[in-house]
Write a protein that holds these residues in place. Structure first.
Motif, PDB file in Angstrom:
ATOM      1  N   VAL A 131       0.837  -1.207   0.000  1.00 45.58           N
ATOM      2  CA  VAL A 131       0.000   0.000   0.000  1.00 45.58           C
ATOM      3  C   VAL A 131       0.868   1.252   0.000  1.00 45.58           C
ATOM      4  N   ALA A 135       1.301   4.145  -2.906  1.00 46.59           N
ATOM      5  CA  ALA A 135       1.131   5.589  -2.676  1.00 46.59           C
ATOM      6  C   ALA A 135       2.311   6.376  -3.244  1.00 46.59           C
ATOM      7  N   TRP A 146      -2.342   9.971  -2.311  1.00 44.02           N
ATOM      8  CA  TRP A 146      -3.596   9.271  -2.007  1.00 44.02           C
ATOM      9  C   TRP A 146      -4.762  10.111  -2.507  1.00 44.02           C
ATOM     10  N   GLU A 152      -7.554   2.204  -4.293  1.00 43.04           N
ATOM     11  CA  GLU A 152      -6.878   2.607  -3.061  1.00 43.04           C
ATOM     12  C   GLU A 152      -7.781   2.400  -1.852  1.00 43.04           C
TER      13      GLU A 152
END
Length: 210
Positions: A131, A135, A146, A152
């Motif tokens: 993750v 980003a 983000w 996402e």
């Protein structure tokens, strides 16, 4: 570069994680429950998701493709294995409550829950890294870290569910069926992010090619 390519590699990830676990413990009893999702993934890849090989879109031409996607593929294998052991734990737990032996050659529910926990304890930091890497890649490609893009958002939902699972196991003491259900819920969120977002939702991550 698209859902077809990701799916055939994800099938490799599922089998790869299973083989790595099998080096440390005897999990031959789990083989059927790992081969089935791998075959289903390959079947979908070559029938529904197949697209001709093509050049990568500009946003994907980055070294972060290897880093971010590789981490996600390994996690897909770990999450699938954990969902299989969590589901088997529910079956075994129900049989044990009824005083029956449960599935032959499959460990007890408690041993299955322990295996589920250990697999997710390995996968969760890697998913966190995936993750974060995504980003950083997003900032390079789109100019923001983000943006609450559907992909996402569902990646974050998956992260929250698995974080809740590990937190509950470590502090609250959820060691029964509730923990297994949370583990399965995390895998369901991952599958929604894997198929649903790419195919049915219009987003910056819509690279399915179908």
């Amino acid at each position: 570069g698209n859902m077809y390519e990701f799916s055939i590699t994800a099938a490799l990830g599922i089998l790869g994680v299973f083989l790595l676990v099998s080096l440390r413990r005897d999990v031959h009893w789990l083989g059927l429950f790992i081969v089935i999702p791998a075959l289903l993934t390959l079947g979908l890849a070559v029938t529904v998701l197949y697209t001709e090989a093509a050049q990568l879109v500009p946003a994907l031409k980055s070294s972060w493709l290897i880093i971010h996607v590789s981490a996600a593929i390994i996690c897909s294998g770990a999450f699938t294995l954990a969902a299989a052991t969590a589901g088997l734990a529910l079956v075994q737990s129900r049989a044990e409550r009824r005083g029956k032996s449960g599935l032959a050659r499959v460990p007890s529910a408690e041993k299955l829950r322990t295996l589920t926990y250990r697999v997710l304890a390995f996968a969760f930091p890697l998913w966190t890294f995936a993750v974060v890497a995504g980003a950083i890649w997003a900032e390079n490609a789109w100019g923001r870290y983000w943006g609450w893009d559907p992909k996402e958002t569902w990646a974050f939902i998956t992260w929250v569910i698995y974080a809740a699972y590990l937190h509950a196991r470590s502090t609250v003491g959820w060691r029964g069926d509730r923990a297994s259900w949370v583990a399965i819920a995390g895998w369901a969120a991952f599958i929604i992010n894997y198929f649903g977002v790419n195919i049915f939702i219009n987003s910056l991550h819509s690279y399915s090619g179908v």
